[in-house]
Design a protein around this motif. Structure first.
Motif, PDB file in Angstrom:
ATOM      1  N   MET A  94      36.563  47.999  43.968  1.00  0.00           N
ATOM      2  CA  MET A  94      34.886  48.026  44.365  1.00  0.00           C
ATOM      3  C   MET A  94      34.047  47.479  43.544  1.00  0.00           C
ATOM      4  SD  MET A  94      33.292  52.621  44.855  1.00  0.00           S
ATOM      5  CE  MET A  94      32.656  52.845  43.584  1.00  0.00           C
ATOM      6  N   THR A  95      32.522  47.822  45.435  1.00  0.00           N
ATOM      7  CA  THR A  95      31.873  47.443  44.282  1.00  0.00           C
ATOM      8  C   THR A  95      30.775  48.342  43.519  1.00  0.00           C
ATOM      9  OG1 THR A  95      30.823  47.792  46.088  1.00  0.00           O
ATOM     10  CG2 THR A  95      31.525  46.344  45.631  1.00  0.00           C
ATOM     11  N   LYS A  96      30.239  47.988  43.021  1.00  0.00           N
ATOM     12  CA  LYS A  96      29.270  48.913  41.764  1.00  0.00           C
ATOM     13  C   LYS A  96      28.868  50.251  41.825  1.00  0.00           C
ATOM     14  CE  LYS A  96      25.283  48.991  38.804  1.00  0.00           C
ATOM     15  NZ  LYS A  96      24.305  47.907  38.062  1.00  0.00           N
ATOM     16  N   MET A  97      29.596  51.559  41.143  1.00  0.00           N
ATOM     17  CA  MET A  97      28.674  52.679  41.648  1.00  0.00           C
ATOM     18  C   MET A  97      27.409  52.561  41.644  1.00  0.00           C
ATOM     19  SD  MET A  97      29.929  55.648  42.716  1.00  0.00           S
ATOM     20  CE  MET A  97      31.379  56.710  42.277  1.00  0.00           C
ATOM     21  N   THR A  98      27.379  52.964  42.695  1.00  0.00           N
ATOM     22  CA  THR A  98      25.769  52.860  41.802  1.00  0.00           C
ATOM     23  C   THR A  98      24.766  54.209  42.106  1.00  0.00           C
ATOM     24  OG1 THR A  98      25.009  52.909  45.023  1.00  0.00           O
ATOM     25  CG2 THR A  98      25.166  50.770  43.988  1.00  0.00           C
ATOM     26  N   ARG A  99      23.622  54.183  42.154  1.00  0.00           N
ATOM     27  CA  ARG A  99      23.048  55.906  42.872  1.00  0.00           C
ATOM     28  C   ARG A  99      23.256  57.061  43.425  1.00  0.00           C
ATOM     29  NH1 ARG A  99      18.594  57.975  44.492  1.00  0.00           N
ATOM     30  NH2 ARG A  99      17.437  55.750  44.037  1.00  0.00           N
ATOM     31  N   ARG A 100      23.381  55.909  44.988  1.00  0.00           N
ATOM     32  CA  ARG A 100      23.009  56.158  46.494  1.00  0.00           C
ATOM     33  C   ARG A 100      24.716  56.382  46.107  1.00  0.00           C
ATOM     34  NH1 ARG A 100      18.678  57.756  48.582  1.00  0.00           N
ATOM     35  NH2 ARG A 100      18.802  56.959  50.215  1.00  0.00           N
ATOM     36  N   LYS A 101      25.262  55.659  46.256  1.00  0.00           N
ATOM     37  CA  LYS A 101      26.225  56.124  46.556  1.00  0.00           C
ATOM     38  C   LYS A 101      27.413  57.440  45.663  1.00  0.00           C
ATOM     39  CE  LYS A 101      28.488  50.799  46.941  1.00  0.00           C
ATOM     40  NZ  LYS A 101      29.219  49.817  46.312  1.00  0.00           N
ATOM     41  N   ARG A 102      26.330  57.420  44.817  1.00  0.00           N
ATOM     42  CA  ARG A 102      27.685  58.961  43.720  1.00  0.00           C
ATOM     43  C   ARG A 102      26.358  59.821  44.512  1.00  0.00           C
ATOM     44  NH1 ARG A 102      24.289  57.946  39.178  1.00  0.00           N
ATOM     45  NH2 ARG A 102      25.506  56.181  38.285  1.00  0.00           N
ATOM     46  N   GLU A 103      25.901  60.079  45.029  1.00  0.00           N
ATOM     47  CA  GLU A 103      24.335  61.037  45.697  1.00  0.00           C
ATOM     48  C   GLU A 103      25.709  61.255  46.720  1.00  0.00           C
ATOM     49  OE1 GLU A 103      20.734  59.501  46.039  1.00  0.00           O
ATOM     50  OE2 GLU A 103      20.375  60.008  44.384  1.00  0.00           O
ATOM     51  N   LEU A 104      25.969  59.964  47.324  1.00  0.00           N
ATOM     52  CA  LEU A 104      26.609  60.088  49.082  1.00  0.00           C
ATOM     53  C   LEU A 104      27.784  60.927  48.635  1.00  0.00           C
ATOM     54  CD1 LEU A 104      26.515  59.701  51.666  1.00  0.00           C
ATOM     55  CD2 LEU A 104      28.088  57.195  51.451  1.00  0.00           C
ATOM     56  N   LEU A 105      28.714  60.599  47.214  1.00  0.00           N
ATOM     57  CA  LEU A 105      30.162  61.279  47.625  1.00  0.00           C
ATOM     58  C   LEU A 105      29.586  63.136  46.129  1.00  0.00           C
ATOM     59  CD1 LEU A 105      33.063  61.092  45.767  1.00  0.00           C
ATOM     60  CD2 LEU A 105      32.353  60.084  43.831  1.00  0.00           C
ATOM     61  N   GLU A 106      28.535  63.136  45.699  1.00  0.00           N
ATOM     62  CA  GLU A 106      28.113  64.414  45.713  1.00  0.00           C
ATOM     63  C   GLU A 106      28.129  65.152  47.284  1.00  0.00           C
ATOM     64  OE1 GLU A 106      25.324  63.954  43.000  1.00  0.00           O
ATOM     65  OE2 GLU A 106      26.562  63.687  41.467  1.00  0.00           O
ATOM     66  N   GLN A 107      27.162  64.811  47.700  1.00  0.00           N
ATOM     67  CA  GLN A 107      27.492  65.164  49.376  1.00  0.00           C
ATOM     68  C   GLN A 107      28.846  65.771  50.180  1.00  0.00           C
ATOM     69  OE1 GLN A 107      24.582  66.271  50.414  1.00  0.00           O
ATOM     70  NE2 GLN A 107      25.653  66.838  52.038  1.00  0.00           N
ATOM     71  N   ILE A 108      29.851  64.441  49.245  1.00  0.00           N
ATOM     72  CA  ILE A 108      31.016  65.421  50.233  1.00  0.00           C
ATOM     73  C   ILE A 108      31.666  66.162  48.837  1.00  0.00           C
ATOM     74  CG2 ILE A 108      32.615  63.592  50.474  1.00  0.00           C
ATOM     75  CD1 ILE A 108      31.336  61.080  51.254  1.00  0.00           C
ATOM     76  N   GLU A 109      31.719  66.209  48.775  1.00  0.00           N
ATOM     77  CA  GLU A 109      32.240  67.048  47.168  1.00  0.00           C
ATOM     78  C   GLU A 109      31.933  68.556  47.595  1.00  0.00           C
ATOM     79  OE1 GLU A 109      31.230  65.292  43.677  1.00  0.00           O
ATOM     80  OE2 GLU A 109      33.372  64.281  43.888  1.00  0.00           O
ATOM     81  N   LYS A 110      30.501  68.511  47.965  1.00  0.00           N
ATOM     82  CA  LYS A 110      29.846  69.948  48.316  1.00  0.00           C
ATOM     83  C   LYS A 110      29.899  70.529  49.498  1.00  0.00           C
ATOM     84  CE  LYS A 110      25.838  68.939  47.159  1.00  0.00           C
ATOM     85  NZ  LYS A 110      24.494  68.420  47.048  1.00  0.00           N
ATOM     86  N   SER A 111      30.691  69.593  50.627  1.00  0.00           N
ATOM     87  CA  SER A 111      30.331  69.954  51.989  1.00  0.00           C
ATOM     88  C   SER A 111      31.714  69.682  52.808  1.00  0.00           C
ATOM     89  CB  SER A 111      29.554  68.761  53.349  1.00  0.00           C
ATOM     90  OG  SER A 111      29.974  67.779  53.267  1.00  0.00           O
ATOM     91  N   THR A 112      32.447  70.353  53.528  1.00  0.00           N
ATOM     92  CA  THR A 112      33.538  70.328  54.532  1.00  0.00           C
ATOM     93  C   THR A 112      33.915  68.943  55.134  1.00  0.00           C
ATOM     94  OG1 THR A 112      32.407  71.001  56.855  1.00  0.00           O
ATOM     95  CG2 THR A 112      33.507  72.795  55.311  1.00  0.00           C
ATOM     96  N   ALA A 113      34.292  68.672  55.306  1.00  0.00           N
ATOM     97  CA  ALA A 113      34.645  66.758  56.088  1.00  0.00           C
ATOM     98  C   ALA A 113      33.561  67.148  57.944  1.00  0.00           C
ATOM     99  CB  ALA A 113      35.909  67.221  57.238  1.00  0.00           C
ATOM    100  N   MET A 114      33.506  65.815  57.665  1.00  0.00           N
ATOM    101  CA  MET A 114      31.922  65.374  58.996  1.00  0.00           C
ATOM    102  C   MET A 114      32.104  63.836  58.862  1.00  0.00           C
ATOM    103  SD  MET A 114      28.731  65.715  56.628  1.00  0.00           S
ATOM    104  CE  MET A 114      28.809  67.233  55.661  1.00  0.00           C
ATOM    105  N   SER A 115      31.567  64.040  60.287  1.00  0.00           N
ATOM    106  CA  SER A 115      31.622  62.438  61.112  1.00  0.00           C
ATOM    107  C   SER A 115      30.322  61.640  59.608  1.00  0.00           C
ATOM    108  CB  SER A 115      31.524  62.155  61.832  1.00  0.00           C
ATOM    109  OG  SER A 115      29.915  62.361  62.045  1.00  0.00           O
ATOM    110  N   ILE A 116      30.728  60.110  59.735  1.00  0.00           N
ATOM    111  CA  ILE A 116      30.099  59.055  59.113  1.00  0.00           C
ATOM    112  C   ILE A 116      28.812  59.373  60.012  1.00  0.00           C
ATOM    113  CG2 ILE A 116      29.425  56.917  57.864  1.00  0.00           C
ATOM    114  CD1 ILE A 116      32.189  56.075  58.506  1.00  0.00           C
ATOM    115  N   TYR A 117      28.460  59.706  61.095  1.00  0.00           N
ATOM    116  CA  TYR A 117      26.945  59.617  61.712  1.00  0.00           C
ATOM    117  C   TYR A 117      26.512  61.276  61.104  1.00  0.00           C
ATOM    118  CZ  TYR A 117      23.472  60.671  64.810  1.00  0.00           C
ATOM    119  OH  TYR A 117      23.054  61.110  65.604  1.00  0.00           O
TER     120      TYR A 117
END
Length: 87
Positions: free
Chosen positions: A1-24
């Motif tokens: 994987m490329t570097k774990m950026t702040r934006r990727k970390r925020e996205l990962l946190e959003q995914i952890e908090k929510s149920t399964a959803m589409s990329i859109y």
């Protein structure tokens, strides 16, 4: 994987908090560009931090993103329902 950026970390946190959803849906919820979210989700998936599964809804192919823990819980729920149907 490329570097774990702040934006990727925020996205990962959003995914952890929510149920399964589409990329859109994930792009809409996070207020970010679809293509950026798509690329970041792919990087997170390559690193094994999220799971992507294909699903068809209303005749359209969707990429559903979920945290591995949510996937395991969904699988356990399906097993429990199956066991109840047998008993």
């Amino acid at each position: 994987m490329t570097k774990m950026t702040r934006r990727k970390r925020e996205l990962l946190e959003q995914i952890e908090k929510s149920t399964a959803m589409s990329i859109y849906q994930l792009a809409q919820v996070s207020g970010r560009n679809y293509r950026r979210v798509f690329d970041h989700v792919r990087d997170l998936s390559d690193a094994g931090l999220v799971n992507i599964r294909r699903e068809t809804r209303n005749g359209r192919q969707l990429s559903i993103v979920e945290h591995p823990c949510h996937q395991r819980l969904r699988h356990l729920d399906e097993m429990f329902i199956f066991k109840q149907e047998i008993d």
